[in-house]
Motif scaffolding. Structure first.
Motif, mmCIF file in Angstrom:
data_model
loop_
_atom_site.group_PDB
_atom_site.id
_atom_site.type_symbol
_atom_site.label_atom_id
_atom_site.label_comp_id
_atom_site.label_asym_id
_atom_site.label_seq_id
_atom_site.Cartn_x
_atom_site.Cartn_y
_atom_site.Cartn_z
ATOM 1 N N VAL A 16 27.953 36.665 7.164
ATOM 2 C CA VAL A 16 27.549 36.170 8.398
ATOM 3 C C VAL A 16 27.891 37.153 9.528
ATOM 4 C CG1 VAL A 16 27.868 34.297 9.982
ATOM 5 C CG2 VAL A 16 27.714 33.758 7.448
ATOM 6 N N SER A 17 28.983 37.794 9.515
ATOM 7 C CA SER A 17 29.445 38.756 10.548
ATOM 8 C C SER A 17 28.332 39.700 10.892
ATOM 9 C CB SER A 17 30.594 39.289 10.232
ATOM 10 O OG SER A 17 31.710 38.421 10.305
ATOM 11 N N GLU A 18 27.666 40.375 9.666
ATOM 12 C CA GLU A 18 26.799 41.226 10.017
ATOM 13 C C GLU A 18 25.498 40.765 10.328
ATOM 14 O OE1 GLU A 18 26.070 43.002 5.645
ATOM 15 O OE2 GLU A 18 27.655 44.127 6.057
ATOM 16 N N LYS A 19 25.075 39.290 9.897
ATOM 17 C CA LYS A 19 24.116 38.828 10.667
ATOM 18 C C LYS A 19 23.956 39.006 12.240
ATOM 19 C CE LYS A 19 22.057 34.291 10.898
ATOM 20 N NZ LYS A 19 21.814 33.051 10.422
ATOM 21 N N LEU A 20 25.037 38.335 12.420
ATOM 22 C CA LEU A 20 25.397 37.926 14.002
ATOM 23 C C LEU A 20 25.691 39.433 14.551
ATOM 24 C CD1 LEU A 20 28.310 35.471 13.807
ATOM 25 C CD2 LEU A 20 26.134 35.087 14.700
ATOM 26 N N ALA A 21 25.974 40.469 14.123
ATOM 27 C CA ALA A 21 26.263 41.815 14.751
ATOM 28 C C ALA A 21 24.861 42.298 14.832
ATOM 29 C CB ALA A 21 27.160 42.772 13.884
ATOM 30 N N HIS A 22 24.128 42.461 13.821
ATOM 31 C CA HIS A 22 22.783 43.014 14.128
ATOM 32 C C HIS A 22 21.853 42.042 15.256
ATOM 33 C CE1 HIS A 22 23.949 44.866 10.168
ATOM 34 N NE2 HIS A 22 23.782 45.896 11.185
ATOM 35 N N THR A 23 22.063 40.653 15.093
ATOM 36 C CA THR A 23 21.303 40.101 16.144
ATOM 37 C C THR A 23 21.553 40.092 17.343
ATOM 38 O OG1 THR A 23 21.167 38.538 14.580
ATOM 39 C CG2 THR A 23 20.632 37.675 16.642
ATOM 40 N N PHE A 24 23.073 40.286 17.637
ATOM 41 C CA PHE A 24 23.564 40.441 19.361
ATOM 42 C C PHE A 24 23.630 41.886 19.587
ATOM 43 C CE2 PHE A 24 24.272 35.924 18.074
ATOM 44 C CZ PHE A 24 23.955 35.414 19.324
ATOM 45 N N LYS A 35 25.231 30.273 8.874
ATOM 46 C CA LYS A 35 24.797 30.765 7.896
ATOM 47 C C LYS A 35 22.999 30.688 7.895
ATOM 48 C CE LYS A 35 27.793 31.164 3.879
ATOM 49 N NZ LYS A 35 28.967 30.133 3.137
ATOM 50 N N ASP A 36 22.766 29.741 8.481
ATOM 51 C CA ASP A 36 21.155 29.519 8.592
ATOM 52 C C ASP A 36 20.888 29.428 9.833
ATOM 53 O OD1 ASP A 36 21.505 28.474 5.782
ATOM 54 O OD2 ASP A 36 22.138 26.652 6.300
ATOM 55 N N ALA A 37 21.608 29.693 10.899
ATOM 56 C CA ALA A 37 21.191 29.785 12.297
ATOM 57 C C ALA A 37 20.173 30.769 12.664
ATOM 58 C CB ALA A 37 22.545 29.758 13.362
ATOM 59 N N GLN A 38 19.137 30.535 13.510
ATOM 60 C CA GLN A 38 18.362 31.319 14.103
ATOM 61 C C GLN A 38 18.862 31.418 15.546
ATOM 62 O OE1 GLN A 38 15.842 33.224 12.608
ATOM 63 N NE2 GLN A 38 16.594 32.224 10.416
ATOM 64 N N PHE A 39 18.633 32.739 16.011
ATOM 65 C CA PHE A 39 19.052 32.916 17.236
ATOM 66 C C PHE A 39 17.806 33.527 18.272
ATOM 67 C CE2 PHE A 39 23.006 33.198 14.968
ATOM 68 C CZ PHE A 39 23.790 32.340 15.532
ATOM 69 N N ASP A 40 17.938 32.859 19.400
ATOM 70 C CA ASP A 40 16.885 33.279 20.308
ATOM 71 C C ASP A 40 17.571 34.241 21.578
ATOM 72 O OD1 ASP A 40 14.833 33.621 22.323
ATOM 73 O OD2 ASP A 40 14.707 31.736 22.891
ATOM 74 N N VAL A 41 17.994 35.383 21.264
ATOM 75 C CA VAL A 41 18.716 36.292 22.079
ATOM 76 C C VAL A 41 18.035 36.550 23.461
ATOM 77 C CG1 VAL A 41 20.136 37.220 20.271
ATOM 78 C CG2 VAL A 41 18.016 38.452 21.152
ATOM 79 N N GLU A 42 16.887 36.336 23.769
ATOM 80 C CA GLU A 42 16.141 36.636 24.790
ATOM 81 C C GLU A 42 16.490 35.548 25.808
ATOM 82 O OE1 GLU A 42 15.128 39.582 25.617
ATOM 83 O OE2 GLU A 42 15.482 40.625 23.620
ATOM 84 N N ASN A 43 16.485 34.196 25.185
ATOM 85 C CA ASN A 43 16.362 33.130 26.114
ATOM 86 C C ASN A 43 17.904 32.454 25.930
ATOM 87 O OD1 ASN A 43 13.806 33.296 27.354
ATOM 88 N ND2 ASN A 43 13.153 33.302 25.025
ATOM 89 N N GLU A 44 17.944 31.262 25.147
ATOM 90 C CA GLU A 44 18.973 30.434 25.361
ATOM 91 C C GLU A 44 20.245 30.975 24.746
ATOM 92 O OE1 GLU A 44 16.628 28.125 21.989
ATOM 93 O OE2 GLU A 44 16.128 29.381 23.585
ATOM 94 N N ASP A 45 20.016 32.043 23.921
ATOM 95 C CA ASP A 45 21.281 32.566 23.286
ATOM 96 C C ASP A 45 21.753 33.985 23.930
ATOM 97 O OD1 ASP A 45 21.954 30.887 21.232
ATOM 98 O OD2 ASP A 45 20.039 31.408 20.391
ATOM 99 N N ARG A 46 20.997 34.400 24.906
ATOM 100 C CA ARG A 46 21.470 35.419 25.770
ATOM 101 C C ARG A 46 23.070 35.436 26.102
ATOM 102 N NH1 ARG A 46 22.991 34.571 30.280
ATOM 103 N NH2 ARG A 46 22.444 32.394 31.245
ATOM 104 N N CYS A 47 23.795 36.499 25.785
ATOM 105 C CA CYS A 47 25.157 36.532 26.219
ATOM 106 C C CYS A 47 25.573 37.887 26.587
ATOM 107 C CB CYS A 47 26.049 35.872 25.370
ATOM 108 S SG CYS A 47 26.110 37.065 23.847
ATOM 109 N N ASP A 48 26.701 38.238 27.312
ATOM 110 C CA ASP A 48 26.965 39.374 27.782
ATOM 111 C C ASP A 48 27.984 40.285 26.970
ATOM 112 O OD1 ASP A 48 25.534 39.427 30.248
ATOM 113 O OD2 ASP A 48 26.703 37.631 30.727
ATOM 114 N N LEU A 49 28.792 39.542 26.177
ATOM 115 C CA LEU A 49 29.767 39.869 25.271
ATOM 116 C C LEU A 49 29.857 38.982 23.968
ATOM 117 C CD1 LEU A 49 31.178 42.496 25.857
ATOM 118 C CD2 LEU A 49 33.061 41.179 26.549
#
Lengths: 244, 244
Positions: B103-111, B79-93
């Motif tokens: 929460v799903s919406e937040k994750l979807a829009h981030t990733f 719920k509160d997590a911030q993600f750094d998708v360019e660096n440590e939170d990068r993933c391929d799927l």
């Protein structure tokens, strides 16, 4: 059939149905392979298909006239081109269908940063393969041999087509799709219990009726069947209710 | 079976085999759906599978012990997590397997910015679906009803399993994979003419031999068959050469 370098270890993959609605696809190259990719993504509902090549075949030119989704950009010499993938060159899926390996490599490395890529006949530059596909209305089947025997995949696909066409599976899928939508319309509760009851009821119908029985449902049948909800109705019970 | 909102227009998709070798996958959530995703991507050869949840089921805990690829990160309140998708939170799927839609919406829009995403039971937040899959060695088949009848896809899958198991298709694919690798080893020319001749020869074998005939090939047979290259050899001809 592709003729690719054998991999050191067995190839594996995750089979998936990729949603192309609203998506922009780049197809680099203008030959017969490019044409087949354009047709695939067009059939899969892509919003924008940009064919990027110095030259394209007549069939692609024809597609740009009959389908607004397909556009042809003819001023790109891929060898020298620079791409701005964050802005005007952003895309959601990329196909390279060209014979020059160096150019394919350049495209792959550029676009892999932003989207899954496929470079025809160069497996080590592919995030995904398209395999051999059966389409029967909303029912689709993908056959993959994971690179072992692409030509054989075609024969397996044909046998699966025979199975599907011989058993009314397509009609059954279409009719269950309608039944499912009508069920959700009539009993639209969004609490967990309502959802669970709907899923259970529909699962019972899907599991116990034959493909032919499902495929034969018509408008009056849908109403009659839904009138029995949430009770499970076997096809025999349904027939006797219909007669009474 | 998912129980999702009906779409306004018919859903379509591009079926594909996604390559997971060397890839990093995020699975958000730790229940049975998350477990099934972890198993899918593990079987598909993913290099790194990070399960991100405040809690996970025992089966996932067990997988982290038996498979180095699977790791469990247990300190994330989504719920509160911030993600750094360019660096440590990068993933391929990315798979979200959680019941909280916000929460799903937040994750979807981030990733979605960096990779294709799947949010269980929320079709409008999915770039891809996994469908119903048959696995028989290197042979894999995906059945998709494009959201119309997921439960029926399971039955269609079972019928296809029956077809595959009844016709030696798996063995045929395995043996053609070996024949193909041996052919490329023995006749390794990379010029266009050599590639074309190899493809033509292998296509002829694949098209004219039955699944049982292909599936029965053994080491000595491979050598004998390859000794006839580039001449096409029917199975009858092969038998008579083998006898002489």
């Amino acid at each position: 059939m592709t003729d690719s370098a054998p991999k050191d270890k067995a190839q594996k993959s995750l089979l998936m149905a990729f949603q192309l609605q609203g998506r922009r696809i780049f197809v680099f190259g203008g030959g017969q392979v490019a044409l087949s990719r354009v047709n695939s993504v067009l059939n899969a509902g892509a919003a924008e298909i940009l064919v990027r090549s110095l030259d394209v075949c007549d069939e692609i030119k024809e597609l740009t006239k009959t389908h607004n989704e397909v556009r042809y950009i003819d001023n790109i010499d891929l060898k020298d081109a620079q791409f701005d993938v964050e802005n005007e060159d952003r895309c959601d899926l990329m196909f390279a269908c060209i014979t020059d390996r160096a150019v394919s490599e350049k495209l792959a490395h550029t676009f892999r940063k932003i989207c899954p890529i496929n470079c025809a006949d160069i497996p080590d530059l592919c995030d995904f393969y398209c395999g051999s596909i059966v389409k029967r209305g909303p029912l689709e089947v993908l056959v993959s041999t994971n690179g072992n025997a692409p030509r054989l995949a075609r024969r397996i696909r044909q046998d699966i087509e025979g199975l599907i066409d011989g058993t009314n599976m397509q009609k059954a899928v279409e009719k269950v799709g309608i039944l499912r939508a009508k069920l959700r319309q009539k009993h639209s509760g969004q609490d967990k219990e309502s959802i669970k009851t709907r899923m259970k009821w529909l699962s019972d119908v899907c599991d116990s009726w034959s493909f032919n029985q499902l495929g034969s449902l018509d408008e009056a049948d849908f109403d009659l069947l839904l009138s029995q909800y949430p009770n499970h109705v076997s096809h025999d019970q349904f027939l006797s209710i219909a007669k009474s």
